[in-house]
Design an enzyme around this catalytic site. Sequence first.
Site, mmCIF file in Angstrom:
data_model
loop_
_atom_site.group_PDB
_atom_site.id
_atom_site.type_symbol
_atom_site.label_atom_id
_atom_site.label_comp_id
_atom_site.label_asym_id
_atom_site.label_seq_id
_atom_site.Cartn_x
_atom_site.Cartn_y
_atom_site.Cartn_z
ATOM 1 N N GLU A 1 -9.774 -2.151 5.215
ATOM 2 C CA GLU A 1 -10.407 -1.743 6.348
ATOM 3 C C GLU A 1 -11.634 -2.575 6.734
ATOM 4 O OE1 GLU A 1 -8.838 -0.297 8.618
ATOM 5 O OE2 GLU A 1 -7.979 1.645 7.932
ATOM 6 N N ASN B 1 -7.747 -2.897 14.251
ATOM 7 C CA ASN B 1 -8.990 -3.299 13.943
ATOM 8 C C ASN B 1 -9.366 -4.376 12.933
ATOM 9 O OD1 ASN B 1 -8.057 -2.365 11.657
ATOM 10 N ND2 ASN B 1 -9.605 -0.722 11.382
ATOM 11 N N HIS C 1 -7.313 -4.820 10.024
ATOM 12 C CA HIS C 1 -7.205 -4.537 8.657
ATOM 13 C C HIS C 1 -5.777 -5.499 8.249
ATOM 14 C CE1 HIS C 1 -4.980 -0.666 9.246
ATOM 15 N NE2 HIS C 1 -3.923 -1.739 9.372
ATOM 16 N N ASP D 1 0.586 -1.343 -0.022
ATOM 17 C CA ASP D 1 0.110 0.117 -0.017
ATOM 18 C C ASP D 1 1.101 1.212 -0.176
ATOM 19 O OD1 ASP D 1 0.798 -0.367 2.545
ATOM 20 O OD2 ASP D 1 -1.116 -1.090 3.428
HETATM 21 C C1 GLP Z 1 -1.034 -0.123 8.332
HETATM 22 C C2 GLP Z 1 -0.491 -0.564 6.764
HETATM 23 C C3 GLP Z 1 -0.274 -1.835 6.933
HETATM 24 C C4 GLP Z 1 0.822 -2.357 7.977
HETATM 25 C C5 GLP Z 1 -0.344 -2.523 9.222
HETATM 26 C C6 GLP Z 1 0.342 -2.554 10.680
HETATM 27 O O1 GLP Z 1 -2.169 0.623 8.358
HETATM 28 N N1 GLP Z 1 -1.297 -0.096 5.988
HETATM 29 O O2 GLP Z 1 0.503 -2.315 5.715
HETATM 30 O O3 GLP Z 1 1.130 -3.671 7.884
HETATM 31 O O4 GLP Z 1 -1.097 -1.379 9.257
HETATM 32 O O5 GLP Z 1 0.946 -1.358 11.081
HETATM 33 P P1 GLP Z 1 2.177 -1.372 11.865
HETATM 34 O O6 GLP Z 1 2.865 -2.359 11.732
HETATM 35 O O7 GLP Z 1 2.629 0.002 12.161
HETATM 36 O O8 GLP Z 1 1.496 -1.695 13.335
#
Ligand code: GLP
Length: 259
Positions: free
Chosen positions: A142, A135, A137, A67
């Site tokens: 989402e 949440n 995702h 993403d």
């Molecule tokens: C984010 C990104 C994801 C990521 C996930 C976890 O929003 N879109 O690609 O893997 O959520 O984020 P983090 O590793 O900072 O907890």
Amino acid sequence: MRINVFKTKQEASIEIAKIMDDLVASKPDASLGFATGSTFILTYAEMAKLSKINKTDYDHVRTFNLDEYLNTKGDEPFCYRYFMNEKLFKHLNLSPQNINFPAVDIDYSSLKTNEYDQIIDNIGIDIQLVGLGRNGHIAFNEPGSSKSTGTRVVKLAQTTIEDHANHFFGGNVEKVPKEAVSMGVASILKAKKIILAAWEKPKAEAVAHLFSTEPETSQWPVTYLKWHNDVDVFITEEILNNIDQKFLANPSLELIKYW
Ligand code: GLP
């Protein structure tokens, strides 16, 4: 589903990095799917270290990121392209033309063919790293995202905006972009192997939904991974200790503790 439980995220990250390094050593034209965010920072540092020690050659490796924020150029410090370059790509001998991100400056609603999904279909991702939102995702899919989604523009959930503000924007939610482009659930599920990682207690509820015997639900997009035939989950003892025993009673879970 294999559940690999480690005392610390450091130990777990070393293990994930070894899997990635081993794959590239045995398959020089491997195709790797990467996630941004805090979860894989240690994994990327370890991969960079291993590539130096083992002289792992990334020249023919292709990378696909999950993403990116909408309408960004990739060079601002909060951008995912910038993040990947700093944390990993600049430490490997990747060829720039083999690095792939979803386009963030096109009108997805009028596309006849979705180029990113097509490239992924044609090449096939060998291992996709997947982080998790509290949440549920995956990438930026989402709650409410369907299983058949492709790469598209998405609106970020409030919890996602808050988490990103805390991790990457000095706590200022105003500064967090509110839209992004995300690889869809359908493309993620096409990866040959998926490695999902989560380290801290706030993510335990989402992990519990993945472990439960209940059917997949769009309210917890991570549950779509239940039926993929090669998912390795890496979690810490902290997460395990915050999952109710009833979720661990699922007979399809293979729990492996590394201590
Ligand atoms: C984010 C990104 C994801 C990521 C996930 C976890 O929003 N879109 O690609 O893997 O959520 O984020 P983090 O590793 O900072 O907890």
